[in-house]
Design a protein around this motif. Structure first.
Motif, short mmCIF file in Angstrom:
data_model
loop_
_atom_site.label_atom_id
_atom_site.label_comp_id
_atom_site.label_asym_id
_atom_site.label_seq_id
_atom_site.Cartn_x
_atom_site.Cartn_y
_atom_site.Cartn_z
N LEU A 78 -47.09 -3.65 -38.57
CA LEU A 78 -47.85 -4.39 -37.72
C LEU A 78 -48.43 -3.49 -36.54
O LEU A 78 -49.57 -3.69 -36.25
CB LEU A 78 -46.86 -5.13 -37.19
N GLN A 79 -47.67 -2.58 -36.08
CA GLN A 79 -48.09 -1.46 -35.07
C GLN A 79 -47.91 -0.13 -35.35
O GLN A 79 -47.66 0.88 -34.57
CB GLN A 79 -47.55 -1.95 -33.67
N HIS A 80 -47.95 0.12 -36.72
CA HIS A 80 -47.88 1.55 -37.09
C HIS A 80 -46.39 2.45 -36.66
O HIS A 80 -46.54 3.46 -36.09
CB HIS A 80 -49.31 2.32 -36.71
N GLU A 81 -45.29 1.63 -36.92
CA GLU A 81 -44.15 2.00 -36.50
C GLU A 81 -43.82 3.16 -37.46
O GLU A 81 -43.93 3.27 -38.65
CB GLU A 81 -43.05 1.03 -36.56
N TYR A 165 -43.26 -10.06 -25.21
CA TYR A 165 -42.92 -8.64 -25.66
C TYR A 165 -43.29 -7.76 -24.50
O TYR A 165 -43.79 -8.31 -23.44
CB TYR A 165 -43.70 -8.29 -26.81
N GLU A 167 -45.18 -5.43 -23.11
CA GLU A 167 -46.46 -5.32 -22.63
C GLU A 167 -46.70 -6.56 -21.68
O GLU A 167 -47.73 -6.23 -20.79
CB GLU A 167 -47.40 -4.74 -23.52
N PHE A 183 -42.52 -6.11 -31.92
CA PHE A 183 -43.30 -5.60 -33.12
C PHE A 183 -43.14 -4.26 -33.45
O PHE A 183 -44.09 -3.51 -34.32
CB PHE A 183 -44.76 -5.82 -32.63
N LYS A 184 -42.05 -3.54 -32.87
CA LYS A 184 -42.02 -2.25 -32.96
C LYS A 184 -40.38 -1.76 -32.54
O LYS A 184 -39.85 -2.39 -31.73
CB LYS A 184 -43.00 -1.05 -32.42
N ASP A 187 -39.91 -1.63 -28.83
CA ASP A 187 -39.71 -2.98 -28.03
C ASP A 187 -38.10 -3.35 -27.97
O ASP A 187 -37.68 -3.75 -27.02
CB ASP A 187 -40.37 -4.14 -28.89
N THR A 228 -54.16 -10.36 -38.64
CA THR A 228 -53.07 -9.06 -38.53
C THR A 228 -51.72 -9.58 -38.54
O THR A 228 -50.90 -9.22 -39.23
CB THR A 228 -53.37 -8.12 -37.48
N TYR A 229 -51.48 -10.44 -37.67
CA TYR A 229 -50.13 -11.00 -37.25
C TYR A 229 -50.33 -12.50 -36.50
O TYR A 229 -51.03 -12.59 -35.91
CB TYR A 229 -48.93 -10.10 -36.93
#
Length: 301
Positions: A78-81, A165, A167, A183-184, A187, A228-229
């Motif tokens: 989802l966020q390129h973990e 989340y 941010e 999402f990562k 978080d 995307t999600y």
């Protein structure tokens, strides 16, 4: 002869009443067999709704829940973990040293009607005067930086759960449950630090963490992989369907010009849409659930 005919008619009437009553009881079980004390409970009798609604999905992480590696691999994209499954599990283990081992939820009961108000951040809440109606609910879910002060008449005053989340985080009082939408891995690390070193000087009520498998379920089953999600708002709405017996929805959708803006802000970018979130699909699903009487959608103006 006439007395015989009357007897036959009486017998037919009695049979009809019995059949009708059995049919009625099969659709409307007695109060002590119902899952809740509401007029209408979420029911497995509705095949259209149950095609999407999966009661067995765990909305929250717990110390005893083992996320599958397959669900983790979906979530990490989802966020390129960059962290691996082992790093995720170690991070979660550290997190459960500082948060409750299991989520603090109001369990269903035949003698209880759990009511939820899900309060989105749409400009459609402005001048709605929904505040008192929102405050009437047992559980009031807000998301991200949704502002209350100055907008009480439209959005209410109470909050029991806030989904956010890092941010988009805001300070919370000690009566509001923080529901982290991760999402990562970072978080989850942020939450551990926030609870051990302090976050803006305030303490939290019991903390809950959305299960990555639940996020996947909402995206795959409800949104059919569109976007995307899911947005935080749509995650909160499906979460409410899993936590409550009656759900009311406020503050969702674009304004009359098609702009997706917040009720506390003056819109500057009039071309702003919903980013990677399938806003129109989510909105149509809310309308569909309202038509199916699975929730009550208050559209505002």
């Amino acid at each position: 002869m006439k007395s015989k005919e009357r007897a036959i008619v009486s017998l037919l009437c009695a049979t009809t009443i019995c059949v009708s009553w059995r049919g009625f009881r099969s659709c409307s079980p007695p109060q002590d067999q119902r899952p809740c004390a509401c007029e209408r409970c979420l029911s497995k009798d509705d095949p259209c709704f149950m095609k999407r609604f999966n009661k067995s999905v765990e909305p929250f992480l717990s110390a005893n829940y083992n996320l599958s590696e397959d669900d983790f691999n979906w979530w990490k994209r989802l966020q390129h973990e960059k962290g691996n499954f082992r790093t995720f599990r170690a991070t979660v283990a550290r997190l459960f040293l500082v948060i409750p081992l299991s989520p603090d939820v109001l369990e269903p009961s035949p003698d209880r009607c759990r009511t939820c108000a899900v309060v989105g951040n749409s400009v459609n809440l402005r001048r709605s005067h929904y505040g008192p109606l929102i405050d009437f609910h047992d559980i009031i879910i807000r998301m991200n930086a949704g502002v209350i002060k100055g907008f009480e008449a439209d959005v209410g005053t109470r909050t029991t759960h806030r989904v956010m989340y890092p941010e988009s985080s805001v300070d919370l009082d000690n009566t509001t449950h923080l529901v982290l939408a991760p999402f990562k891995i970072l978080d989850l690390e942020w939450l551990t630090k926030a609870l051990t070193t302090g976050f803006k000087g305030r303490s939290y009520a019991p903390v809950m963490v959305l299960n990555p498998a639940f996020i996947r379920y909402v995206h795959h089953t409800w949104l059919e992989n569109k976007g995307t999600y899911p947005s935080t708002g749509f995650l909160a709405l499906i979460l409410a369907l899993h936590m409550c017996d009656e759900v009311s929805v406020f503050g969702y959708g674009a304004d009359s010009d098609g702009n997706w803006s917040h009720y506390w802000e003056k819109i500057r970018n009039k071309k702003f849409k919903t980013g990677g979130h399938p806003g129109n699909t989510e909105y149509k699903l809310i309308q569909e659930l309202d038509q199916q009487q699975k929730l009550k959608f208050y559209t505002g103006f």
